[in-house]
Scaffold this motif. Structure first.
Motif, mmCIF file in Angstrom:
data_model
loop_
_atom_site.group_PDB
_atom_site.id
_atom_site.type_symbol
_atom_site.label_atom_id
_atom_site.label_comp_id
_atom_site.label_asym_id
_atom_site.label_seq_id
_atom_site.Cartn_x
_atom_site.Cartn_y
_atom_site.Cartn_z
ATOM 1 N N UNK A 5 0.854 -1.194 0.000
ATOM 2 C CA UNK A 5 0.000 0.000 0.000
ATOM 3 C C UNK A 5 0.881 1.232 0.000
ATOM 4 N N UNK A 6 0.531 2.195 -0.828
ATOM 5 C CA UNK A 6 1.263 3.459 -0.875
ATOM 6 C C UNK A 6 0.544 4.559 -0.121
ATOM 7 N N UNK A 7 -0.780 4.420 0.038
ATOM 8 C CA UNK A 7 -1.528 5.440 0.745
ATOM 9 C C UNK A 7 -2.949 5.014 1.034
ATOM 10 N N UNK A 8 -3.453 5.523 2.156
ATOM 11 C CA UNK A 8 -4.847 5.303 2.537
ATOM 12 C C UNK A 8 -5.418 6.685 2.855
ATOM 13 N N UNK A 9 -6.556 6.998 2.237
ATOM 14 C CA UNK A 9 -7.139 8.326 2.355
ATOM 15 C C UNK A 9 -8.637 8.243 2.598
ATOM 16 N N UNK A 10 -9.131 9.184 3.377
ATOM 17 C CA UNK A 10 -10.571 9.368 3.506
ATOM 18 C C UNK A 10 -10.929 10.511 2.563
ATOM 19 N N UNK A 11 -11.868 10.253 1.667
ATOM 20 C CA UNK A 11 -12.306 11.250 0.697
ATOM 21 C C UNK A 11 -13.523 11.976 1.245
ATOM 22 N N UNK A 67 -18.939 20.730 -9.976
ATOM 23 C CA UNK A 67 -19.689 21.444 -8.936
ATOM 24 C C UNK A 67 -19.567 20.824 -7.544
ATOM 25 N N UNK A 68 -18.682 19.884 -7.358
ATOM 26 C CA UNK A 68 -18.436 19.274 -6.054
ATOM 27 C C UNK A 68 -17.035 19.653 -5.585
ATOM 28 N N UNK A 69 -16.865 19.740 -4.288
ATOM 29 C CA UNK A 69 -15.535 19.877 -3.719
ATOM 30 C C UNK A 69 -15.045 18.503 -3.303
ATOM 31 N N UNK A 70 -13.774 18.219 -3.533
ATOM 32 C CA UNK A 70 -13.170 16.953 -3.148
ATOM 33 C C UNK A 70 -11.903 17.242 -2.359
ATOM 34 N N UNK A 71 -11.729 16.503 -1.273
ATOM 35 C CA UNK A 71 -10.513 16.672 -0.475
ATOM 36 C C UNK A 71 -10.165 15.335 0.173
ATOM 37 N N UNK A 72 -8.901 14.968 0.071
ATOM 38 C CA UNK A 72 -8.427 13.746 0.709
ATOM 39 C C UNK A 72 -7.791 14.065 2.056
ATOM 40 N N UNK A 73 -7.993 13.164 3.000
ATOM 41 C CA UNK A 73 -7.300 13.217 4.290
ATOM 42 C C UNK A 73 -6.405 11.984 4.350
ATOM 43 N N UNK A 74 -5.124 12.202 4.518
ATOM 44 C CA UNK A 74 -4.164 11.101 4.539
ATOM 45 C C UNK A 74 -4.185 10.419 5.902
#
Length: 114
Positions: A5-11, A67-74
């Motif tokens: 795994x290189x990364x796990x994110x909450x979208x 029209x949506x905002x997207x943000x990842x939390x690492x």
């Protein structure tokens, strides 16, 4: 061979006309840049399109798409501290994230049931 795994994110997603980002998906990035999105079925295509269109770095800062905002939390660090670093750990990762926030991550429940 086990994939690392290189990364796990909450979208988190901000719906059109809203001002609040709400956790709506879990993104697991594996070696070779393969990724899996866990979310409600109705949102899957939109979320995958946004992840394909933008880099992880941009998504960490937050972007607007359709029209949506997207943000990842690492949350990779939290998962690697638990020893979850390979693709076989994905069910454990999803369980831990669901247990932390079952209200918003309700879409994980069917995946977690035996």
């Amino acid at each position: 061979m086990e994939l690392q795994l290189r990364g796990v994110y909450v979208l988190s997603v901000e719906e059109p006309g809203d001002y609040l980002f709400v956790p709506a998906g879990v993104v697991v990035v594996m070696e070779r840049e393969q990724f899996v999105v866990h979310c409600a079925k109705s949102s899957h295509n939109l979320f995958r399109q946004a992840i394909h269109k933008f880099s992880i770095e941009d998504l960490l800062k937050g972007v607007r798409y359709r029209d949506h905002g997207f943000r990842l939390e690492d949350v990779t660090g939290d998962m690697t501290r638990r020893g979850w670093t390979e693709s076989s750990s994905i069910p454990d990762i999803l369980r831990a994230l669901y247990d932390q926030n079952p209200r918003h991550l309700f879409f994980l429940k069917p995946v977690l049931q035996p």
